[in-house]
Design a protein around this motif. Structure first.
Motif, PDB file in Angstrom:
ATOM      1  N   ASP A  58     -45.759 -52.943   1.615  1.00 37.42           N
ATOM      2  CA  ASP A  58     -44.449 -53.840   1.689  1.00 37.42           C
ATOM      3  C   ASP A  58     -44.520 -55.381   1.712  1.00 37.42           C
ATOM      4  N   HIS A  59     -45.984 -55.758   1.187  1.00 39.18           N
ATOM      5  CA  HIS A  59     -46.057 -57.004   1.170  1.00 39.18           C
ATOM      6  C   HIS A  59     -46.480 -57.588  -0.174  1.00 39.18           C
ATOM      7  N   PRO A 116     -44.092 -60.561   3.554  1.00 39.58           N
ATOM      8  CA  PRO A 116     -43.034 -59.557   3.040  1.00 39.58           C
ATOM      9  C   PRO A 116     -42.507 -59.599   1.895  1.00 39.58           C
ATOM     10  N   ARG A 117     -42.505 -58.300   1.169  1.00 42.36           N
ATOM     11  CA  ARG A 117     -41.800 -58.423  -0.090  1.00 42.36           C
ATOM     12  C   ARG A 117     -40.496 -58.760  -0.114  1.00 42.36           C
ATOM     13  N   ARG A 118     -39.768 -58.544   0.882  1.00 39.81           N
ATOM     14  CA  ARG A 118     -38.463 -58.953   1.058  1.00 39.81           C
ATOM     15  C   ARG A 118     -38.113 -59.597   2.378  1.00 39.81           C
TER      16      ARG A 118
END
Length: 230
Positions: free
Chosen positions: A99-100, A224-226
């Protein structure tokens, strides 16, 4: 790929791996090559040894060609092996952070660099390593606060900017003396909210400032990707 030279430390590490794969001690390799153990030790840490000893060690490690360590094909194969190993290690790290996203990081070496970092970003995320001593954490926090304050300043005269950079230099020096290093990274992001309707996304440059023990060298950060705006 340049295959004319192989870094002595890389060659020494490779030779050590080959030796250990064959379950040979340094003493046994030295005996097989008819050299003293100090020659083996110097070779494996990348220190220079004479050509005769290099050839003897190549033969003792099982290579038929006495000058194998200077052979372009051998050099290319060794570099290819380590490139593949690095790629595999990187993939394993990426898999551990699904998720990163990975971004490049660079050390902050001067107050001027820190001031420039504050000048180009629109938002910032700070991280102070838990392994640092409490006094060092306090210094790190003051450095982060200073960068945050600089972000909020507009139309600052050059004389003031030079003063800010000098003060940041002082804090950086204190951090180094207390065993800490500072790294920065930036990422261009687009943010939007469903309530904005047809309004365009908000474009921002997000900065990341990480302060870690000096014995940790960072070349990248996982973030974090988001992300959401508060």
């Amino acid at each position: 790929m340049n295959t004319t030279l192989l870094d002595p430390k890389v060659l020494g590490f490779w030779a050590r791996c080959v030796r250990e794969t064959q379950h040979l001690s340094q003493e046994a390799l030295a005996a097989n090559a008819s050299v003293n153990i100090r020659t083996v030790q110097r070779f494996e840490v990348g220190q220079p040894i004479n050509v005769t000893s290099r050839r003897a060690l190549a033969k003792a490690l099982g290579y038929d060609k006495p000058d194998i360590f200077d052979d372009p094909k051998f050099i290319e194969s060794v570099l290819g092996f380590f490139d593949g190993l690095k790629t595999m290690q990187q993939k394993n790290l990426d898999d551990e952070h699904p998720d990163h996203v990975r971004i490049g990081a660079q050390p902050v070496a001067s107050g001027q660099e820190a001031a420039k970092f504050a000048d180009v970003i629109n938002a910032v995320s700070f991280s102070i390593d838990e392994g640092l001593h409490d006094n060092t954490k306090a210094l790190a926090a003051s450095f982060c606060d200073y960068v945050q304050d600089l972000m909020d300043l507009d139309d600052v005269p050059m004389s003031s900017r030079l003063g800010f950079a000098k003060e940041l230099d002082g804090i950086l020096q204190d951090l180094r003396e207390n065993g800490a290093s500072v790294y920065s990274a930036t990422r261009d992001r687009k943010f939007r909210n469903d309530s904005w309707g047809d309004a365009p996304a908000l474009e921002m440059t997000v900065g990341y400032l990480v302060i870690v023990p000096a014995d940790r060298q960072l070349t990248q950060l996982y973030i974090p990707r988001r992300a959401r705006l508060g």
